[in-house]
Design a protein around this motif. Structure first.
Motif, PDB file in Angstrom:
ATOM      1  N   VAL A 156     -31.935  28.046  56.796  1.00 31.53           N
ATOM      2  CA  VAL A 156     -32.334  27.940  57.507  1.00 31.53           C
ATOM      3  C   VAL A 156     -32.155  27.507  58.780  1.00 31.53           C
ATOM      4  N   THR A 157     -31.878  25.614  59.111  1.00 30.80           N
ATOM      5  CA  THR A 157     -30.934  25.148  59.781  1.00 30.80           C
ATOM      6  C   THR A 157     -30.279  25.590  60.097  1.00 30.80           C
ATOM      7  N   ASP A 158     -29.329  25.637  59.747  1.00 30.16           N
ATOM      8  CA  ASP A 158     -28.011  26.599  60.151  1.00 30.16           C
ATOM      9  C   ASP A 158     -28.538  27.631  61.671  1.00 30.16           C
ATOM     10  N   LEU A 159     -29.258  28.298  61.337  1.00 30.36           N
ATOM     11  CA  LEU A 159     -29.865  29.644  62.635  1.00 30.36           C
ATOM     12  C   LEU A 159     -29.892  28.576  63.604  1.00 30.36           C
ATOM     13  N   ILE A 160     -30.251  27.381  63.717  1.00 24.22           N
ATOM     14  CA  ILE A 160     -31.521  27.022  64.769  1.00 24.22           C
ATOM     15  C   ILE A 160     -30.723  26.816  65.662  1.00 24.22           C
ATOM     16  N   GLY A 161     -30.995  26.763  66.991  1.00 24.43           N
ATOM     17  CA  GLY A 161     -29.946  26.463  68.175  1.00 24.43           C
ATOM     18  C   GLY A 161     -28.413  27.072  67.519  1.00 24.43           C
ATOM     19  N   ASN A 162     -28.518  27.878  66.796  1.00 24.56           N
ATOM     20  CA  ASN A 162     -26.610  27.882  66.870  1.00 24.56           C
ATOM     21  C   ASN A 162     -26.428  29.652  67.318  1.00 24.56           C
ATOM     22  N   ALA A 163     -26.047  29.889  68.548  1.00 18.68           N
ATOM     23  CA  ALA A 163     -26.380  31.338  69.361  1.00 18.68           C
ATOM     24  C   ALA A 163     -25.026  31.768  68.643  1.00 18.68           C
ATOM     25  N   ASP A 164     -24.144  31.486  67.915  1.00 15.30           N
ATOM     26  CA  ASP A 164     -22.991  32.551  67.697  1.00 15.30           C
ATOM     27  C   ASP A 164     -23.209  32.788  66.184  1.00 15.30           C
ATOM     28  N   LEU A 165     -23.668  32.324  65.903  1.00 19.62           N
ATOM     29  CA  LEU A 165     -24.837  32.867  64.138  1.00 19.62           C
ATOM     30  C   LEU A 165     -25.854  33.403  64.463  1.00 19.62           C
ATOM     31  N   ILE A 166     -27.071  33.201  65.510  1.00 22.05           N
ATOM     32  CA  ILE A 166     -28.012  34.364  65.624  1.00 22.05           C
ATOM     33  C   ILE A 166     -27.332  35.749  66.278  1.00 22.05           C
ATOM     34  N   LYS A 167     -26.017  35.350  66.399  1.00 22.50           N
ATOM     35  CA  LYS A 167     -25.565  36.740  67.501  1.00 22.50           C
ATOM     36  C   LYS A 167     -25.034  38.085  66.338  1.00 22.50           C
ATOM     37  N   LYS A 168     -25.140  37.697  65.366  1.00 23.72           N
ATOM     38  CA  LYS A 168     -24.578  38.364  64.424  1.00 23.72           C
ATOM     39  C   LYS A 168     -25.414  38.968  63.934  1.00 23.72           C
ATOM     40  N   ILE A 169     -27.327  38.389  63.358  1.00 22.19           N
ATOM     41  CA  ILE A 169     -28.327  39.569  63.046  1.00 22.19           C
ATOM     42  C   ILE A 169     -28.985  40.421  63.680  1.00 22.19           C
ATOM     43  N   ASP A 170     -28.529  41.672  63.040  1.00 26.60           N
ATOM     44  CA  ASP A 170     -28.953  42.917  63.411  1.00 26.60           C
ATOM     45  C   ASP A 170     -29.964  42.985  63.331  1.00 26.60           C
ATOM     46  N   LEU A 171     -31.406  43.361  64.497  1.00 27.06           N
ATOM     47  CA  LEU A 171     -32.603  42.992  64.079  1.00 27.06           C
ATOM     48  C   LEU A 171     -32.910  43.996  64.029  1.00 27.06           C
ATOM     49  N   LYS A 172     -32.637  45.476  63.636  1.00 25.84           N
ATOM     50  CA  LYS A 172     -32.852  46.277  63.254  1.00 25.84           C
ATOM     51  C   LYS A 172     -33.075  47.043  61.570  1.00 25.84           C
ATOM     52  N   LYS A 173     -32.242  46.147  61.353  1.00 28.02           N
ATOM     53  CA  LYS A 173     -32.329  45.939  59.131  1.00 28.02           C
ATOM     54  C   LYS A 173     -33.623  45.128  59.282  1.00 28.02           C
TER      55      LYS A 173
ATOM     56  N   ASP B  13     -38.245  37.877  69.941  1.00 26.77           N
ATOM     57  CA  ASP B  13     -39.224  36.775  70.068  1.00 26.77           C
ATOM     58  C   ASP B  13     -38.969  35.543  69.312  1.00 26.77           C
ATOM     59  N   ILE B  14     -38.985  35.845  67.966  1.00 26.37           N
ATOM     60  CA  ILE B  14     -37.865  35.198  66.359  1.00 26.37           C
ATOM     61  C   ILE B  14     -36.425  34.698  67.362  1.00 26.37           C
ATOM     62  N   ILE B  15     -35.845  35.406  67.257  1.00 22.42           N
ATOM     63  CA  ILE B  15     -34.330  34.781  67.428  1.00 22.42           C
ATOM     64  C   ILE B  15     -34.939  33.972  69.097  1.00 22.42           C
ATOM     65  N   LYS B  16     -35.356  34.551  70.029  1.00 21.97           N
ATOM     66  CA  LYS B  16     -35.511  33.187  71.181  1.00 21.97           C
ATOM     67  C   LYS B  16     -35.558  32.146  70.616  1.00 21.97           C
ATOM     68  N   GLU B  17     -36.999  31.809  69.530  1.00 22.90           N
ATOM     69  CA  GLU B  17     -37.065  30.560  69.445  1.00 22.90           C
ATOM     70  C   GLU B  17     -36.172  30.343  68.295  1.00 22.90           C
ATOM     71  N   LEU B  18     -35.864  30.586  67.935  1.00 26.31           N
ATOM     72  CA  LEU B  18     -34.159  30.296  67.323  1.00 26.31           C
ATOM     73  C   LEU B  18     -33.213  29.477  68.332  1.00 26.31           C
ATOM     74  N   GLU B  19     -32.742  30.086  68.815  1.00 27.70           N
ATOM     75  CA  GLU B  19     -32.406  29.603  70.030  1.00 27.70           C
ATOM     76  C   GLU B  19     -32.224  28.246  69.881  1.00 27.70           C
ATOM     77  N   LYS B  20     -33.866  28.392  70.728  1.00 32.44           N
ATOM     78  CA  LYS B  20     -34.296  27.197  71.458  1.00 32.44           C
ATOM     79  C   LYS B  20     -35.995  27.102  70.872  1.00 32.44           C
TER      80      LYS B  20
END
Length: 707
Positions: free
Chosen positions: A573-590, A603-610
């Motif tokens: 989880v710590t790797d996701l925090i603030g890592n925009a490139d990694l977060i972009k790879k997440i397929d939300l529909k899944k 909303d969760i994705i926005k929080e992970l970004e910042k």
């Protein structure tokens, strides 16, 4: 009538959204929690739409309660027919309901009631039938007992007829319609009070006339205040002859003695019963609308004030300036704790400016001060000028801070609990410094009505005002989030699902057990159950936690989803925090489920970004024109820097660095039509204004927004 239909007809929102929202409200969920964490159920309604549902739900429940009371009263009187019951149950507003109940109200002794006791109701019925020609001969038969003449008998019969006319719903609604469309409100000065000093602020309304349905809210409230203080008399008028003619058209269908008596009764009913009651109702309806408009402006201003730019966790030297009593100085650490306090006397009569400058310079160095907050009251400009002469070794920013409400806080129970060993002057200085660090955290300790960002707040419905302001504070606190380890009891009490008692329990638990290290620790607080945790946990933040999600707006109920996202990417989880490139790879529909859909996942994705991003802007330094010290220094055409310090429906007030605020009238905000002042300026916005007019005797300054 069903609740869902009632709300739907007034909001035009989807019935499914209303139904689910009402269920959540019935389950004791708060507006901030519903709007943020139950988007799938509400159909993504925002807090304003949910607040509307709350409002109309309350209205409906009040209406149903009144229906129950009226039905019981009618049943107790033995007058409840199935037809009347059906009409009562079908009523969709209080006015219709009260009109139905009017004929059966037990009231004080009336002229009609006296006439009935004298046996005159049969005579009234004969006259209303309009079939008799010699009414006086008929009336003579009723001259007995307390009645000594034919005229007394006819008068009594007319009183009964007048009451019947007054109780007719169609007639009442017709006059309501005329009042709604054509009523004029006029004023006249009370001559005996015209020259009083306090009357002069209402001078514009000594002789005024305007359409009631077009009068702006601020003007109506000003007029009603002037009336309540005894300076003017207020009158509501319509075309009486036209109103009487409409009533006659509905009742009189003959041209005999009966018609003459009915015509007299109509005039009596109109003058004595209908018009006084319905004109007062019309004025009260206008007052309700004016209240709503004023409260709305107050709420918007309060929201902007509470969400004002914080300086953040910086060490602050705060000054409550003064002349004779000196300037009260406090030094605060980055968390707002008091480190030092003293009084200096740089201004007359002592005029020790050199000693004051040395003291401030040495304190700034000793306590590594990063910013200075100066209250904007008496001696503010002089103190600011003094501070700007000091050559600080460090980079020290200088801010002028609003003192509004600081004196209320300093004498309050909250202030006494926080600083029992210090007097009100020290507490006031602390409040000035803290509201620079975090306006929201400090201002929640003060009754919103004392902050000074509204107009006529004492004239509007106080219950509605309090509800609205409490909702604003709650929404602002939860929009920003609260550091559970530093928050005051006042701030904690506004967190969703917490309230004053649990806030106190959290505060005491923290004092006894030390800082919370995770959101799960919150469950250890006495009497804080699962419901309170569900409602409040996501709005309570833990700084530097083991689980980074504890310092974000991600709800604990969604932690598992974030963990699964990270695991699927082969990361923590710590790797996701603030890592925009990694977060972009997440397929939300899944990750969509029956309970959690795309709105929540987005909303969760926005929080992970910042994570934990403060929605507020950073505080900015502002400097007034140093050559303008009093109203006498103003000249037409000058361009001056200013700060918007209040917004109304008719314009905004601007602090230009002197005692008097200037007004930018709505017509001077733009060259085009302005429908909403807030679309052009916001509270505490730094702007440039042009001086249009200076009225020194009345201490009024007219400004124009310079773009």
């Amino acid at each position: 009538m069903q609740l869902l239909h009632y709300i739907s007809s007034r909001t035009q929102l989807p019935e499914s959204s209303i139904k689910n929202t009402v269920q959540l409200l019935n389950d004791d969920c708060t507006v901030p929690f519903i709007s943020r964490y139950r988007k799938e159920l509400t159909g993504n309604l925002d807090e304003v739409q949910i607040s509307d549902i709350v409002k109309f739900k309350d209205e409906f429940e009040a209406l149903e309660k009144r229906k129950t009371t009226i039905l019981k009263a009618l049943e107790d009187q033995g007058v409840l027919t199935s037809e009347l019951k059906q009409k009562v149950e079908a009523s969709q507003d209080l006015i219709t309901l009260e009109d139905l109940y009017l004929p059966f109200k037990k009231s004080r002794k009336t002229k009609a009631e006296t006439a009935r006791k004298n046996g005159l109701e049969p005579l009234a019925k004969i006259i209303m039938s309009q079939n008799a020609n010699d009414v006086e001969s008929l009336a003579f038969k009723y001259v007995k007992g307390d009645l000594s003449s034919v005229e007394e008998a006819l008068e009594g019969a007319r009183h009964i007829i007048a009451e019947w006319i007054n109780e007719r719903t169609d007639i009442r609604n017709n006059i309501r319609h005329q009042l709604e469309r054509f009523a004029m409100i006029s004023t006249n000065v009370v001559k005996a009070k015209e020259s009083e000093e306090n009357a002069q602020k209402f001078r514009d309304y000594f002789d005024w006339e305007e359409s009631l349905n077009r009068i702006p809210s601020h003007r109506l409230l000003a007029i009603l205040r002037a009336e309540s203080e005894g300076f003017i008399k207020v009158k509501i008028e319509i075309d009486d002859e036209k109103a009487l003619a409409k009533i006659e058209d509905r009742i009189i269908r003959s041209n005999n003695d009966c018609a003459e008596q009915i015509q007299i009764a109509i005039k009596d009913a109109y003058k004595r019963l209908l018009f006084p009651s319905l004109s007062n109702e019309a004025l009260q309806n206008a007052k309700v609308k004016a209240d709503e408009a004023a409260i709305s402006v107050f709420a918007k201003n309060l929201k902007q004030l509470l969400l004002g730019s914080p300086l953040g966790e910086k060490r602050v030297l705060a000054i409550d300036p003064g002349f004779r009593t000196g300037c009260k100085i406090v030094c605060l650490d980055a968390q707002g704790s008091l480190l030092y306090n003293e009084t200096i006397y740089p201004h007359p009569p002592k005029s020790d400016s050199i000693g004051a400058m040395k003291k401030i310079s040495s304190l700034s160095e000793a306590y590594q001060i990063e910013a200075i907050a100066i209250g904007n009251g008496t001696a503010s400009r002089e103190t600011e000028a003094l501070i700007r002469k000091i050559h600080f070794k460090n980079d020290v920013q200088v801010f002028v801070v609003s003192e509004a409400g600081a004196s209320i806080y300093s004498a309050s129970k909250i202030a006494r609990e926080e600083f029992p060993n210090y007097d009100v002057t020290v507490r006031g200085s602390i409040s000035i410094g803290r509201r620079l660090q975090d306006p929201l955290a400090e201002l929640v300790k003060i009754d919103a009505k004392s902050i000074g960002v509204g107009q006529y707040q004492h004239d509007v419905d106080q219950n509605n005002l309090q509800k609205s302001l409490d909702a604003v504070v709650e929404n602002c606190v939860n929009a920003v989030g609260v550091n559970i380890n530093t928050a005051s009891k006042s701030l904690l009490s506004y967190v969703s699902g917490i309230g004053p008692k649990l806030a106190e329990n959290i505060f005491e638990y923290r004092n006894e057990n030390g800082a919370f290290t995770s959101r799960n620790d919150i469950k250890k607080v006495p009497r804080l159950g699962n419901k309170a945790f569900e409602q409040g946990a996501a709005f309570l933040r833990i700084k530097d936690p083991k689980n980074p999600l504890d310092d974000s707006a991600v709800h604990p109920e969604s932690y598992a989803i974030v963990e699964k996202m990270a695991k699927d990417l082969g990361k923590k989880v710590t790797d996701l925090i603030g890592n925009a490139d990694l977060i972009k790879k997440i397929d939300l529909k899944k990750y969509c489920t029956n309970a959690i859909g795309l709105p929540t996942l987005q909303d969760i994705i926005k929080e992970l970004e910042k994570p934990g991003l403060d929605i507020r802007e950073q505080a900015k330094v502002f400097t007034f024109n140093q050559n303008i010290k009093t109203i006498n220094d103003l000249k037409e055409g000058q361009l001056l820097p200013g700060i918007v310090n209040n917004i109304t429906n008719f314009g905004c007030f601007v602090d230009i660095g002197i005692k008097e605020s200037g007004l930018i009238h709505v017509s001077n905000l733009s060259d085009s039509f302005v429908s909403d002042v807030n679309a052009h300026v916001s509270l505490h916005q730094q702007i440039v204004v042009k001086v249009l007019e200076v009225d020194i005797p009345r201490k009024r300054i007219q400004l124009k927004l310079h773009k």
